[in-house]
Scaffold this motif. Structure first.
Motif, PDB file in Angstrom:
ATOM      1  N   ALA A 156      -5.681  14.965   1.438  1.00  0.00           N
ATOM      2  CA  ALA A 156      -7.059  14.495   2.363  1.00  0.00           C
ATOM      3  C   ALA A 156      -7.265  13.029   1.872  1.00  0.00           C
ATOM      4  CB  ALA A 156      -8.007  15.398   1.992  1.00  0.00           C
ATOM      5  N   ASP A 157      -7.286  12.823   0.481  1.00  0.00           N
ATOM      6  CA  ASP A 157      -7.490  11.534   0.012  1.00  0.00           C
ATOM      7  C   ASP A 157      -6.724  10.386   0.349  1.00  0.00           C
ATOM      8  OD1 ASP A 157      -8.867   9.635  -1.742  1.00  0.00           O
ATOM      9  OD2 ASP A 157      -7.241   9.694  -2.946  1.00  0.00           O
ATOM     10  N   LEU A 158      -5.213  10.689   0.299  1.00  0.00           N
ATOM     11  CA  LEU A 158      -4.303   9.832   0.542  1.00  0.00           C
ATOM     12  C   LEU A 158      -4.381   9.628   2.339  1.00  0.00           C
ATOM     13  CD1 LEU A 158      -1.018  11.204  -1.425  1.00  0.00           C
ATOM     14  CD2 LEU A 158      -2.296   8.829  -1.820  1.00  0.00           C
ATOM     15  N   HIS A 159      -4.519  10.602   3.021  1.00  0.00           N
ATOM     16  CA  HIS A 159      -4.821  10.575   4.389  1.00  0.00           C
ATOM     17  C   HIS A 159      -6.015   9.516   4.786  1.00  0.00           C
ATOM     18  CE1 HIS A 159      -4.507  11.392   8.658  1.00  0.00           C
ATOM     19  NE2 HIS A 159      -5.442  11.738   8.601  1.00  0.00           N
ATOM     20  N   GLU A 160      -6.951   9.662   3.937  1.00  0.00           N
ATOM     21  CA  GLU A 160      -7.975   8.782   4.140  1.00  0.00           C
ATOM     22  C   GLU A 160      -7.677   7.487   3.891  1.00  0.00           C
ATOM     23  OE1 GLU A 160     -12.750   8.253   2.709  1.00  0.00           O
ATOM     24  OE2 GLU A 160     -11.483   9.862   1.999  1.00  0.00           O
ATOM     25  N   GLN A 161      -6.855   7.142   2.509  1.00  0.00           N
ATOM     26  CA  GLN A 161      -6.702   5.767   2.229  1.00  0.00           C
ATOM     27  C   GLN A 161      -5.587   5.058   3.289  1.00  0.00           C
ATOM     28  OE1 GLN A 161      -5.085   5.784  -1.751  1.00  0.00           O
ATOM     29  NE2 GLN A 161      -6.761   6.989  -2.625  1.00  0.00           N
ATOM     30  N   LEU A 162      -4.714   6.126   3.563  1.00  0.00           N
ATOM     31  CA  LEU A 162      -3.777   5.526   4.794  1.00  0.00           C
ATOM     32  C   LEU A 162      -4.601   5.348   5.898  1.00  0.00           C
ATOM     33  CD1 LEU A 162      -0.855   5.602   5.671  1.00  0.00           C
ATOM     34  CD2 LEU A 162      -0.870   7.635   6.579  1.00  0.00           C
ATOM     35  N   VAL A 167      -6.347   0.577   9.425  1.00  0.00           N
ATOM     36  CA  VAL A 167      -7.332  -0.251   9.942  1.00  0.00           C
ATOM     37  C   VAL A 167      -7.251  -1.642   9.318  1.00  0.00           C
ATOM     38  CG1 VAL A 167     -10.098  -0.732   9.921  1.00  0.00           C
ATOM     39  CG2 VAL A 167      -9.112   1.671  10.262  1.00  0.00           C
ATOM     40  N   ALA A 168      -7.185  -1.756   8.064  1.00  0.00           N
ATOM     41  CA  ALA A 168      -6.933  -3.135   7.659  1.00  0.00           C
ATOM     42  C   ALA A 168      -5.755  -3.684   8.277  1.00  0.00           C
ATOM     43  CB  ALA A 168      -6.908  -3.069   5.829  1.00  0.00           C
ATOM     44  N   LEU A 169      -4.524  -3.037   8.475  1.00  0.00           N
ATOM     45  CA  LEU A 169      -3.477  -3.593   8.903  1.00  0.00           C
ATOM     46  C   LEU A 169      -3.736  -3.943  10.430  1.00  0.00           C
ATOM     47  CD1 LEU A 169      -0.412  -4.228   9.015  1.00  0.00           C
ATOM     48  CD2 LEU A 169       0.202  -1.835   9.465  1.00  0.00           C
ATOM     49  N   ARG A 174      -4.506  -8.557  14.034  1.00  0.00           N
ATOM     50  CA  ARG A 174      -5.137  -9.429  15.076  1.00  0.00           C
ATOM     51  C   ARG A 174      -5.438 -10.686  14.298  1.00  0.00           C
ATOM     52  NH1 ARG A 174      -8.178  -4.345  15.402  1.00  0.00           N
ATOM     53  NH2 ARG A 174      -9.656  -5.044  13.880  1.00  0.00           N
ATOM     54  N   MET A 175      -5.534 -10.915  12.908  1.00  0.00           N
ATOM     55  CA  MET A 175      -5.894 -12.006  12.345  1.00  0.00           C
ATOM     56  C   MET A 175      -4.625 -13.062  12.545  1.00  0.00           C
ATOM     57  SD  MET A 175      -8.358 -11.435   9.151  1.00  0.00           S
ATOM     58  CE  MET A 175      -8.198 -12.699   8.727  1.00  0.00           C
TER      59      MET A 175
END
Length: 246
Positions: A156-162, A167-169, A174-175
């Protein structure tokens, strides 16, 4: 023991009107076994009901190994559950320690109204060994459960980090696209700027050429003006001489 009324084929009901309690995983060979059960409020007992011990995999109620008549409760109150128990003598029990068995409550009409969990009848030392093995398996199962929970938490933690990285990717992509557009626009502007600088250089060179030509023409104009002034003076002298001559 009296012959029990048994239908040829098993007629199964819901199996939930009689519930067996505190059934052990192992019983010792040759020792008496206490069978505890609950008659639920949905069930009305009969004095011809019986409880049999069946080998796992049974298909007919006549496949019982042994049975006992189920005693009627002292107080039969319809609408309330009743606790009951009967005791099987050790010498009536199976002496096979390789198979599993279970209690089954069969009513007067031949319907199975309840079944217990499975148990084995083992020799004393086998019960100890099997109990130790069961305890070990339960301990191992608990450890595996804890490890499984930890793995689930890590997942769950890794999934959240992923998800956060995703989102950051996406934001970075976009940038990058925006920067690529800016670079392309800037490159186009630089190319246009280079083109205009080339034109401006040509214009400067042409302007310099014009300035030089203008300076040259200025010199020539001054020379012509000087020549013209000289000619005018000569013309005046000639006119004076002519007037004098006349």
């Amino acid at each position: 023991m009296d012959q029990c009324p048994i239908p040829t084929l098993l007629e199964r009901d819901t199996f939930s009107k009689v519930l067996f309690n505190n059934v052990k995983k192992f019983y010792v060979l040759g020792r008496d076994v206490m069978c505890c059960y609950t008659l639920t409020e949905k069930f009305i007992p009969h004095h011809k009901d019986w409880i049999g011990i069946f080998k796992a995999g049974w298909k007919k109620t006549q496949e019982y190994y042994t049975y006992m008549w189920a005693p009627l409760p002292n107080n039969i109150n319809e609408g309330s559950a009743t606790q009951q128990e009967i005791q099987y003598k050790g010498y009536y029990l199976p002496n096979d320690d390789e198979h599993y068995y279970q209690f089954c409550y069969v009513d007067v009409n031949g319907f199975v109204q309840g079944t217990s969990t499975f148990f084995r009848i083992c020799r004393g030392h086998m019960v100890v060994l099997n109990k130790e093995k069961v305890d070990e398996m339960e301990h191992l199962s608990e450890e595996l459960y804890q490890e499984n929970q930890e793995l689930k938490d890590k997942y769950a933690d890794l999934h959240e980090q992923l998800q956060r990285k995703q989102v950051a990717l996406e934001a970075t992509e976009r940038m990058n696209k925006s920067l690529e557009l800016e670079v392309e626009e800037k490159a186009a502007w630089e190319e246009e700027k280079a083109s205009w600088e080339s034109v401006l250089l040509q214009l400067k060179e042409y302007n310099q050429k014009i300035i030089l030509e203008k300076e040259d023409m200025g010199i020539r104009v001054e020379e012509l003006q000087t020549q013209l002034a000289t000619q005018e003076k000569m013309k005046e002298l000639i006119v004076r001489d002519q007037e004098k001559t006349e």
